[in-house]
Scaffold this active site. Structure first.
Site, PDB file in Angstrom:
ATOM      1  N   LYS A  30      30.726 -17.314 -25.208  1.00 23.13           N
ATOM      2  CA  LYS A  30      30.383 -18.044 -24.059  1.00 23.13           C
ATOM      3  C   LYS A  30      31.618 -18.959 -23.529  1.00 23.13           C
ATOM      4  CE  LYS A  30      27.324 -20.925 -21.485  1.00 23.13           C
ATOM      5  NZ  LYS A  30      25.885 -21.725 -21.583  1.00 23.13           N
ATOM      6  N   GLU A  90      34.965 -19.633 -35.359  1.00 18.56           N
ATOM      7  CA  GLU A  90      34.686 -18.745 -36.091  1.00 18.56           C
ATOM      8  C   GLU A  90      34.900 -17.349 -35.407  1.00 18.56           C
ATOM      9  OE1 GLU A  90      32.633 -21.443 -35.376  1.00 18.56           O
ATOM     10  OE2 GLU A  90      31.662 -21.899 -37.203  1.00 18.56           O
ATOM     11  N   LYS A 124      31.489 -29.903 -36.312  1.00 22.64           N
ATOM     12  CA  LYS A 124      32.671 -29.040 -35.821  1.00 22.64           C
ATOM     13  C   LYS A 124      33.823 -30.045 -35.936  1.00 22.64           C
ATOM     14  CE  LYS A 124      30.610 -25.892 -32.587  1.00 22.64           C
ATOM     15  NZ  LYS A 124      30.477 -25.778 -31.194  1.00 22.64           N
ATOM     16  N   GLU A 136      17.301 -25.381 -32.405  1.00 20.66           N
ATOM     17  CA  GLU A 136      18.364 -25.995 -31.448  1.00 20.66           C
ATOM     18  C   GLU A 136      17.832 -26.562 -30.289  1.00 20.66           C
ATOM     19  OE1 GLU A 136      22.260 -23.621 -30.062  1.00 20.66           O
ATOM     20  OE2 GLU A 136      22.751 -24.444 -31.926  1.00 20.66           O
ATOM     21  N   GLY A 192      23.442 -20.238 -24.808  1.00 26.65           N
ATOM     22  CA  GLY A 192      24.077 -19.111 -25.430  1.00 26.65           C
ATOM     23  C   GLY A 192      22.631 -18.585 -26.449  1.00 26.65           C
ATOM     24  N   ARG A 193      21.564 -19.543 -26.926  1.00 30.35           N
ATOM     25  CA  ARG A 193      20.407 -18.929 -27.416  1.00 30.35           C
ATOM     26  C   ARG A 193      19.735 -18.220 -26.610  1.00 30.35           C
ATOM     27  NH1 ARG A 193      21.228 -24.096 -27.694  1.00 30.35           N
ATOM     28  NH2 ARG A 193      19.585 -25.657 -26.782  1.00 30.35           N
ATOM     29  N   HIS A 224       4.286 -11.475 -51.619  1.00 31.16           N
ATOM     30  CA  HIS A 224       4.728 -11.445 -52.802  1.00 31.16           C
ATOM     31  C   HIS A 224       5.870 -12.755 -53.197  1.00 31.16           C
ATOM     32  CE1 HIS A 224       2.392  -7.826 -53.755  1.00 31.16           C
ATOM     33  NE2 HIS A 224       2.603  -7.435 -52.274  1.00 31.16           N
TER      34      HIS A 224
HETATM   35  O1  LIG Z   1      28.989 -18.022 -27.613  1.00 29.62           O
HETATM   36  P1  LIG Z   1      30.089 -19.381 -27.895  1.00 29.62           P
HETATM   37  O2  LIG Z   1      30.765 -20.263 -26.956  1.00 29.62           O
HETATM   38  O3  LIG Z   1      30.977 -18.782 -29.027  1.00 29.62           O
HETATM   39  O4  LIG Z   1      29.124 -20.241 -28.799  1.00 29.62           O
HETATM   40  C1  LIG Z   1      28.241 -19.989 -30.087  1.00 29.62           C
HETATM   41  C2  LIG Z   1      27.436 -20.896 -30.580  1.00 29.62           C
HETATM   42  O5  LIG Z   1      28.168 -21.925 -30.993  1.00 29.62           O
HETATM   43  C3  LIG Z   1      27.628 -23.376 -30.553  1.00 29.62           C
HETATM   44  O6  LIG Z   1      28.155 -24.123 -31.690  1.00 29.62           O
HETATM   45  C4  LIG Z   1      26.374 -23.505 -30.330  1.00 29.62           C
HETATM   46  O7  LIG Z   1      25.446 -24.434 -31.134  1.00 29.62           O
HETATM   47  C5  LIG Z   1      25.393 -22.332 -30.021  1.00 29.62           C
HETATM   48  O8  LIG Z   1      24.333 -22.501 -29.060  1.00 29.62           O
HETATM   49  C6  LIG Z   1      26.021 -21.129 -29.595  1.00 29.62           C
HETATM   50  O9  LIG Z   1      25.644 -20.189 -29.486  1.00 29.62           O
END
Ligand SMILES: O=P(O)(O)OC[C@H]1O[C@H](O)[C@H](O)[C@@H](O)[C@@H]1O
Length: 539
Positions: free
Chosen positions: A209, A215, A506, A355, A269-270, A386
């Site tokens: 987003k 990452e 971060k 979150e 995002g979520r 199990h």
């Molecule tokens: O889609 P992006 O901007 O790469 O974000 C990816 C993710 O990283 C962040 O740290 C948030 O905690 C998430 O809510 C998000 O989905």
């Protein structure tokens, strides 16, 4: 109009719930069933292809009545209205929360700051559909003229978990494309995936987003370098596409403008798998199945928006969860799907639930003086029976659980299906009734072993029985949990749509990263200082 702002503990219903809790906290569900032959019927919601039985909970009709009053006291109805009408309910980030617009019909209207977003939403859908069709039917080809065989989704958090879970859950509906997901900055993740790929036949979908996520950018760059060992720069336009709100950064990365799929800041995002973030879903199962997933979610949206709270599945599940979290002080909830397809479902929900509602500051900016956010965990049954079920049955903790099952199996093996569903039903029965000392003795158990074989029972469960796992029913199920999250956030008087809690780590990681290559080490606590130096020496 802002979201209502009510401290739930100051409401009349909360006070009623408190004294009611003292009166009923030790009541055994067995007795509630024995005293009311209609209990299960009264506490089941049948809606569409969903059968939701919430009777195996430590609640009475009185409890439900007070919980429904609580929903009114915190002005839930108005809050739902605020969300669906595009108000800036994500106040801390200054954004509307409109993932529901992504699955609404084209004729719907969702305004963000006076502008209907539906035309843009449908333009993006057309682009997704066209692109997915061309890749699937082989019209779109790689730089050497070969058709695509593999798709790699590069993203993390909401840009990974949703698509990954849905693709895995709908693997029965999958086409010939092989899908991979790279998320972790751990280089071993990307390298294990690369190992299996042919650059000539692989399509890369970079999903971020913000397009600033360390990452995702690291993985995308590593993959690009690997790709350029076989291809030249012009081939990137054929093999790399991106989903993002940050067009400039995507272009700087080298992705062709035509290969950018839009996202909007009014989609968290979520909650974004319904947008172009679901491109990999469309590629994996075809656009029509993606559209059915969205239709299912839209049906759940309408149910949530229009149904009376007492027959409203997300609302009832949210209220029951509040009852355990805030009165019984249950810390966690388990989600146990009786379907191997839903293997990643609890992992997916962890981001959505934890979150969103892992917050301790209320909507006035003050610390809350009550519990919020539930821990969520789970694995498919029967495997989990199990593994960790022992603790749910006989441990000291109260763990309310959602049991999710499907009446029909996809491959139609009735023998397996009957065994699976017999376990599905037996577990909630066992958790409800337990086993008394008298029953254990009657089985001829040696006297000194008897206490160990007694099950107290009275362990709460919801049973969510769905006809069949399909794109549509999965869409409904995911949306059901999304709305449950919303309701709980409203009751707890917190902001569910920001995630500032992930920022600090971060920031510190980027500081530490610089110190690895730099002889000057900043000031840290002695533990972090030692660990950092140990790594510098050993790596
Ligand atoms: O889609 P992006 O901007 O790469 O974000 C990816 C993710 O990283 C962040 O740290 C948030 O905690 C998430 O809510 C998000 O989905």
């Amino acid at each position: 109009m802002a979201l209502p702002n009510v401290n739930p503990t100051t409401t009349p219903s909360w006070k009623k719930l408190q004294s009611h809790f003292e009166a009923v906290k030790d009541v055994h569900m067995k007795d509630l069933f024995a005293n009311d032959a209609d209990r299960a019927d009264k506490m089941t919601i049948k809606w569409d292809d969903f059968y939701v039985d919430f009777s195996k909970n430590r609640i009475t009709e009185e409890t439900l009545g007070y919980l429904l009053e609580l929903a009114d006291d915190v002005k839930l109805k108005e809050a739902i209205q605020s969300q669906f009408s595009g108000e800036i309910i994500n106040k801390t980030e200054g954004r509307a929360v409109l993932h529901a617009a992504l699955r609404a019909p084209e004729s719907a209207t969702f305004n963000v700051e006076g502008q209907n977003v539906m035309p843009e939403v449908y333009k993006a859908k057309q682009k997704i559909e066209g692109f997915a069709n061309e890749v699937i039917n082989g019209e779109r080809k790689g730089y050497t003229g070969k058709v695509f065989t593999d798709v790699v989704n590069i993203g993390i958090g909401g840009s990974d978990l949703g698509p990954a879970m849905v693709v895995d859950s709908l693997q029965y509906y999958k086409n010939h494309l092989t899908t991979h997901f790279v998320s972790n900055v751990d280089g071993d993740h990307v390298n294990e995936v690369i190992k299996k790929l042919d650059p000539e036949t692989t399509l890369f979908v970079v999903v971020s987003k913000t397009f600033t996520t360390q990452e995702t950018l690291s993985n995308a760059n590593t993959i690009k370098s690997w790709f350029l060992k076989s291809a030249n720069e012009t081939a990137i336009a054929k093999h790399f596409v991106a989903v993002s709100t940050n067009l400039e950064s995507v272009k700087n990365f080298g992705i062709d403008e035509n290969n950018i799929f839009p996202m909007w800041d009014w989609v968290g995002g979520r909650f974004s798998l319904w947008s172009a973030v679901g491109l990999t879903i469309s590629l994996a199962v075809g656009y029509n199945n993606f559209a059915s997933l969205l239709d299912g979610a839209n049906k759940m949206d309408n149910h949530f928006k229009n149904e009376d709270f007492k027959n409203n599945i997300p609302v009832v599940l949210a209220l029951i969860s509040i009852w355990y979290n805030n009165f019984f002080k249950a810390e966690s909830e388990a989600v146990i799907p009786y379907s191997q397809y839903l293997n990643q479902f609890a992992t997916y929900l962890q981001q959505g639930i934890m979150e969103s509602n892992g917050k301790s500051i209320d909507r006035n900016g003050n610390p809350v003086n009550y519990e919020t956010g539930t821990l969520i965990w789970g694995e498919p049954g029967t495997n989990s029976q199990h593994a960790f079920f022992q603790l749910i049955h006989q441990g000291t903790k109260l763990i309310p659980a959602d049991f999710i099952g499907f009446t029909k199996s996809l491959h139609g093996n009735q023998d397996h299906q009957d065994k699976l569903i017999s376990n599905f039903l037996a577990q909630t029965e066992a958790l409800l009734n337990g086993k008394t000392e008298a029953e254990v003795v009657a089985e001829g158990t040696k006297e000194d072993i008897v206490p160990f074989k007694v099950f107290k029972g009275n362990k709460p469960t919801n049973t969510i029985f769905i006809n069949k796992l399909s794109p549509e029913s999965l869409g409904k199920l995911i949306a059901m949990y999304e709305h449950k999250i919303f309701v709980q956030g409203i009751i707890w008087n917190i902001y569910s749509y920001d995630q500032f809690g992930v920022e600090l780590g971060k920031q510190l990681a980027s500081k530490i990263l610089q110190e690895f290559n730099n002889s000057a080490v900043n000031e840290h606590d002695s533990s972090t200082h030692n660990l950092l130096n140990y790594y510098r020496k050993m790596s």
